[in-house]
Write a protein that holds these residues in place. Sequence first.
Motif, mmCIF file in Angstrom:
data_model
loop_
_atom_site.group_PDB
_atom_site.id
_atom_site.type_symbol
_atom_site.label_atom_id
_atom_site.label_comp_id
_atom_site.label_asym_id
_atom_site.label_seq_id
_atom_site.Cartn_x
_atom_site.Cartn_y
_atom_site.Cartn_z
ATOM 1 N N GLU A 1 0.818 -1.216 0.000
ATOM 2 C CA GLU A 1 0.000 0.000 0.000
ATOM 3 C C GLU A 1 0.855 1.272 0.000
ATOM 4 O OE1 GLU A 1 -3.566 -2.091 2.627
ATOM 5 O OE2 GLU A 1 -2.277 -0.598 3.565
ATOM 6 N N LYS A 2 2.010 1.231 0.642
ATOM 7 C CA LYS A 2 2.800 2.441 0.849
ATOM 8 C C LYS A 2 3.881 2.683 -0.206
ATOM 9 C CE LYS A 2 0.548 3.566 4.463
ATOM 10 N NZ LYS A 2 -0.489 4.562 4.349
ATOM 11 N N LEU A 3 4.335 1.635 -0.867
ATOM 12 C CA LEU A 3 5.394 1.774 -1.861
ATOM 13 C C LEU A 3 4.825 1.592 -3.258
ATOM 14 C CD1 LEU A 3 8.142 -0.375 -0.088
ATOM 15 C CD2 LEU A 3 7.914 2.110 -0.064
ATOM 16 N N GLU A 4 5.640 1.883 -4.245
ATOM 17 C CA GLU A 4 5.244 1.643 -5.631
ATOM 18 C C GLU A 4 4.832 0.180 -5.753
ATOM 19 O OE1 GLU A 4 5.639 0.045 -9.427
ATOM 20 O OE2 GLU A 4 7.422 -0.106 -8.175
ATOM 21 N N ARG A 5 3.799 -0.068 -6.505
ATOM 22 C CA ARG A 5 3.106 -1.353 -6.529
ATOM 23 C C ARG A 5 4.019 -2.584 -6.545
ATOM 24 N NH1 ARG A 5 -2.292 -1.889 -9.595
ATOM 25 N NH2 ARG A 5 -2.911 -3.987 -9.153
ATOM 26 N N ARG A 6 4.800 -2.770 -7.613
ATOM 27 C CA ARG A 6 5.622 -3.986 -7.715
ATOM 28 C C ARG A 6 6.728 -3.984 -6.657
ATOM 29 N NH1 ARG A 6 8.278 -7.386 -12.547
ATOM 30 N NH2 ARG A 6 6.333 -8.504 -12.383
ATOM 31 N N ALA A 7 7.397 -2.848 -6.480
ATOM 32 C CA ALA A 7 8.459 -2.766 -5.472
ATOM 33 C C ALA A 7 7.893 -3.046 -4.082
ATOM 34 C CB ALA A 7 9.128 -1.402 -5.515
ATOM 35 N N GLY A 8 6.718 -2.521 -3.800
ATOM 36 C CA GLY A 8 6.080 -2.757 -2.512
ATOM 37 C C GLY A 8 5.721 -4.214 -2.314
ATOM 38 N N MET A 9 5.235 -4.841 -3.378
ATOM 39 C CA MET A 9 4.884 -6.262 -3.287
ATOM 40 C C MET A 9 6.126 -7.113 -3.033
ATOM 41 S SD MET A 9 2.062 -6.935 -6.215
ATOM 42 C CE MET A 9 0.419 -6.250 -6.127
ATOM 43 N N ILE A 10 7.195 -6.804 -3.733
ATOM 44 C CA ILE A 10 8.433 -7.581 -3.560
ATOM 45 C C ILE A 10 9.004 -7.353 -2.160
ATOM 46 C CG2 ILE A 10 10.829 -7.810 -4.327
ATOM 47 C CD1 ILE A 10 9.733 -7.174 -7.202
ATOM 48 N N ALA A 11 9.116 -6.085 -1.775
ATOM 49 C CA ALA A 11 9.655 -5.770 -0.446
ATOM 50 C C ALA A 11 8.767 -6.340 0.655
ATOM 51 C CB ALA A 11 9.797 -4.258 -0.282
ATOM 52 N N GLY A 12 7.453 -6.235 0.483
ATOM 53 C CA GLY A 12 6.529 -6.768 1.472
ATOM 54 C C GLY A 12 6.614 -8.277 1.588
ATOM 55 N N SER A 13 6.737 -8.950 0.458
ATOM 56 C CA SER A 13 6.844 -10.412 0.470
ATOM 57 C C SER A 13 8.135 -10.856 1.156
ATOM 58 C CB SER A 13 6.794 -10.962 -0.946
ATOM 59 O OG SER A 13 5.527 -10.738 -1.514
ATOM 60 N N LEU A 14 9.232 -10.211 0.820
ATOM 61 C CA LEU A 14 10.507 -10.590 1.423
ATOM 62 C C LEU A 14 10.527 -10.290 2.922
ATOM 63 C CD1 LEU A 14 12.979 -9.446 -1.381
ATOM 64 C CD2 LEU A 14 12.142 -11.758 -0.891
ATOM 65 N N THR A 15 9.968 -9.159 3.304
ATOM 66 C CA THR A 15 9.903 -8.825 4.732
ATOM 67 C C THR A 15 8.979 -9.787 5.461
ATOM 68 O OG1 THR A 15 10.303 -6.501 4.177
ATOM 69 C CG2 THR A 15 9.476 -6.978 6.391
ATOM 70 N N GLY A 16 7.855 -10.127 4.831
ATOM 71 C CA GLY A 16 6.932 -11.097 5.427
ATOM 72 C C GLY A 16 7.599 -12.440 5.664
ATOM 73 N N ILE A 17 8.366 -12.904 4.687
ATOM 74 C CA ILE A 17 9.098 -14.160 4.862
ATOM 75 C C ILE A 17 10.101 -14.024 6.000
ATOM 76 C CG2 ILE A 17 10.822 -15.684 3.804
ATOM 77 C CD1 ILE A 17 9.329 -15.280 1.150
ATOM 78 N N GLY A 18 10.773 -12.880 6.062
ATOM 79 C CA GLY A 18 11.724 -12.647 7.150
ATOM 80 C C GLY A 18 11.067 -12.728 8.519
ATOM 81 N N ILE A 19 9.868 -12.175 8.639
ATOM 82 C CA ILE A 19 9.126 -12.221 9.908
ATOM 83 C C ILE A 19 8.758 -13.664 10.255
ATOM 84 C CG2 ILE A 19 6.907 -11.615 10.970
ATOM 85 C CD1 ILE A 19 7.188 -8.901 9.390
ATOM 86 N N ILE A 20 8.290 -14.394 9.264
ATOM 87 C CA ILE A 20 7.935 -15.811 9.492
ATOM 88 C C ILE A 20 9.174 -16.583 9.939
ATOM 89 C CG2 ILE A 20 7.164 -17.942 8.382
ATOM 90 C CD1 ILE A 20 5.370 -16.105 6.575
ATOM 91 N N TYR A 21 10.289 -16.370 9.258
ATOM 92 C CA TYR A 21 11.520 -17.065 9.626
ATOM 93 C C TYR A 21 11.986 -16.682 11.030
ATOM 94 C CZ TYR A 21 12.492 -18.813 4.889
ATOM 95 O OH TYR A 21 12.462 -19.465 3.688
#
Length: 170
Positions: free
Chosen positions: A101-121
Amino acid sequence: MKAADVAFAALFAALTAVGAQISVPIGTVPVTFQVFFVLLSGLVLGARLGFLSQLVYVFMGAVGIPVFAGFQGGFAVLYGPTGGYIVAFPLAAFVAGYMTEKLERRAGMIAGSLTGIGIIYLLGWLRLGYFLGGDFQGAFLLGVLPFVAIDLGKAALAVLVAERVKSIPG
């Protein structure tokens, strides 16, 4: 909250439950498709509804509905070796959605996905390390390292699917 919001949150909770059953045991922590749906819920629904969908999923499992991997349910699963991963799902979905929601669409999706995985890990590794009697190195080798490439693939797929879904008019 609109009825459609509730329906979409419920749908992603159900999809996560289905993803949990697509499971390949490779040791203490199985490879499942949960992470894909956790990330996708945040990417498609946004931070608030993505969080809600995964909170519902965790709650369903906590009260005994067999939605976790291997058709397991109950608080004991959350207290067990994989509990940290599961407990991280709502936060990971929230962060994936927030960054989208806060970053440019694709960059936000990529950054959000990677951060989400980091949180899960992170939460999964900490719980597994505690479960293994403080062997955090062993927990990393058992519960994080074997999954990195697989989860990066799931994240890439989630971004591609989310972009496709978000491009649908209406």
